[in-house]
Write a protein that holds these residues in place. Structure first.
Motif, PDB file in Angstrom:
ATOM      1  N   TYR A 121      29.557  42.540  16.264  1.00  0.00           N
ATOM      2  CA  TYR A 121      30.882  42.723  15.354  1.00  0.00           C
ATOM      3  C   TYR A 121      30.989  41.570  14.310  1.00  0.00           C
ATOM      4  O   TYR A 121      31.131  40.422  14.744  1.00  0.00           O
TER       5      TYR A 121
ATOM      6  N   PHE B 266      39.707  45.477  17.351  1.00  0.00           N
ATOM      7  CA  PHE B 266      38.616  45.883  16.633  1.00  0.00           C
ATOM      8  C   PHE B 266      39.073  47.217  15.602  1.00  0.00           C
ATOM      9  O   PHE B 266      39.743  48.193  15.957  1.00  0.00           O
TER      10      PHE B 266
ATOM     11  N   GLY C  16      29.599  48.543  18.455  1.00  0.00           N
ATOM     12  CA  GLY C  16      29.955  47.584  17.536  1.00  0.00           C
ATOM     13  C   GLY C  16      29.957  47.971  16.085  1.00  0.00           C
ATOM     14  O   GLY C  16      29.887  49.221  15.550  1.00  0.00           O
ATOM     15  N   SER C  17      30.377  46.768  15.119  1.00  0.00           N
ATOM     16  CA  SER C  17      30.292  47.032  13.883  1.00  0.00           C
ATOM     17  C   SER C  17      29.494  45.870  13.147  1.00  0.00           C
ATOM     18  O   SER C  17      30.313  44.673  12.880  1.00  0.00           O
TER      19      SER C  17
END
Length: 245
Positions: A20, A45, A185-186
Motif C-alpha cells: 500500500y 485504507f 492493496g493499492s
C-alpha cells in the motif's frame, strides 16, 4: 502529530510500499531526529480493494483498518539525504465483505524491513515483507506470503529541479496472495494486476523532470514468470506524465 487524510506508504517514505502507498484516513504520531525515527498510527485504507473498492453483487464494501508501527535509523547524511534502514509492522483488520465469501477471517499481520543505501550517485533499495494470511485453514493454521523487492537507481529525478533525471532497474519476487486469489492493496509501485502476485519479474525505467513540478516517467517489465503453476503473465509497458502542486 498528523490527523486527517494523507498518503500512507507502508513501511515509511523510504520503503518501497509494495502492498500500500495511497490515500489513507487516520492519525499518526512520529518522533524523529537526524539518527532515529519512531512512528505509530491507526486508520482506514481508502484505495484499492482493501480500501473499499472490492465489489460483490454491485455492492461496494467498507475499507479495512490498520494499526501500524515503524522504527528507522539514518546514517551517512541524516534522515533527508543519507542512507536508512527500517523495520515495520501492520495489523490489518479486514471486513468479511471484502471477500464476498462465507469463510473464517482473522486479522492480517504484516512484518517488513528495508535498507536504502546511497553511494555516490547510486541508491540501492532492498525491501522484504511477509503477510500472515487473512484466511484460516481447516486445521486452524494460516499461510504466509512473502515479497522481496530490490531496486538499483542511478541519479535523482527531483520535481524541484528541471532537467534532473534517474534510471533504475528492479527485481520483484512475490508469493501468491490467497485473499480471494488476488492482490488487495493499492501499491506504491508501478506494477498492476498479474504482476503483483505469484510472480518473478524484472523491470527498468527512466524518470525525467522536464519542468518544475512536472516529470515524465517510463517503465518496462521483462523476464516475467509465474511462480506456481499458472501461465506466465504478460509484460507491462507504462509511460506517464506526473504533475505535483
Amino acid at each position: 502529530m498528523m490527523v486527517g487524510r494523507y498518503e500512507y506508504i507502508m513501511g515509511g517514505p523510504r520503503a518501497y510500499g509494495f502492498f500500500y502507498g495511497d490515500t489513507f484516513d487516520g492519525a499518526q504520531l512520529k518522533y524523529q531526529n537526524d539518527k532515529f525515527a519512531a512512528t505509530a498510527g491507526y486508520g482506514k485504507f481508502k484505495e484499492g480493494p482493501i480500501g473499499g473498492a472490492w465489489t460483490v453483487n454491485d455492492d461496494n464494501y467498507a475499507s479495512a483498518k490498520t494499526a501500524y508501527g515503524e522504527l528507522e535509523g539514518f546514517f551517512g547524511g541524516g534522515r533527508m539525504a543519507g542512507s536508512a534502514v527500517g523495520v515495520y509492522y501492520n495489523n490489518i483488520m479486514p471486513k468479511a465483505e471484502l471477500l464476498g465469501k462465507d469463510i473464517a477471517l482473522d486479522n492480517i499481520d504484516v512484518w517488513g524491513a528495508y535498507a536504502s543505501v546511497n553511494f555516490g550517485k547510486w541508491n540501492a533499495l532492498a525491501n522484504y515483507e511477509t503477510y500472515r494470511d487473512v484466511i484460516v485453514n481447516d486445521n486452524g493454521s494460516k499461510d504466509n506470503a512473502d515479497v522481496w523487492v530490490g531496486k538499483l537507481t542511478y541519479g535523482a529525478a527531483n520535481f524541484a529541479t528541471p532537467k534532473s533525471w534517474d534510471a533504475w532497474v528492479e527485481y520483484l519476487n512475490a508469493d501468491q496472495f490467497d485473499i480471494a486469489g488476488t492482490f488487495l492493496g493499492s501499491t506504491n509501485g508501478w506494477r498492476n494486476d498479474s504482476l503483483t502476485s505469484n510472480v518473478k519479474s524484472w523491470g527498468v525505467g527512466v524518470d525525467y523532470t522536464f519542468a518544475k513540478n512536472a516529470q515524465f516517467q517510463v517503465m518496462q517489465s521483462f523476464a516475467t514468470s509465474a511462480k506456481d503453476g499458472d501461465a506466465d503473465p504478460g509484460e507491462e509497458t507504462r509511460a506517464q506524465f506526473v504533475f505535483v502542486f
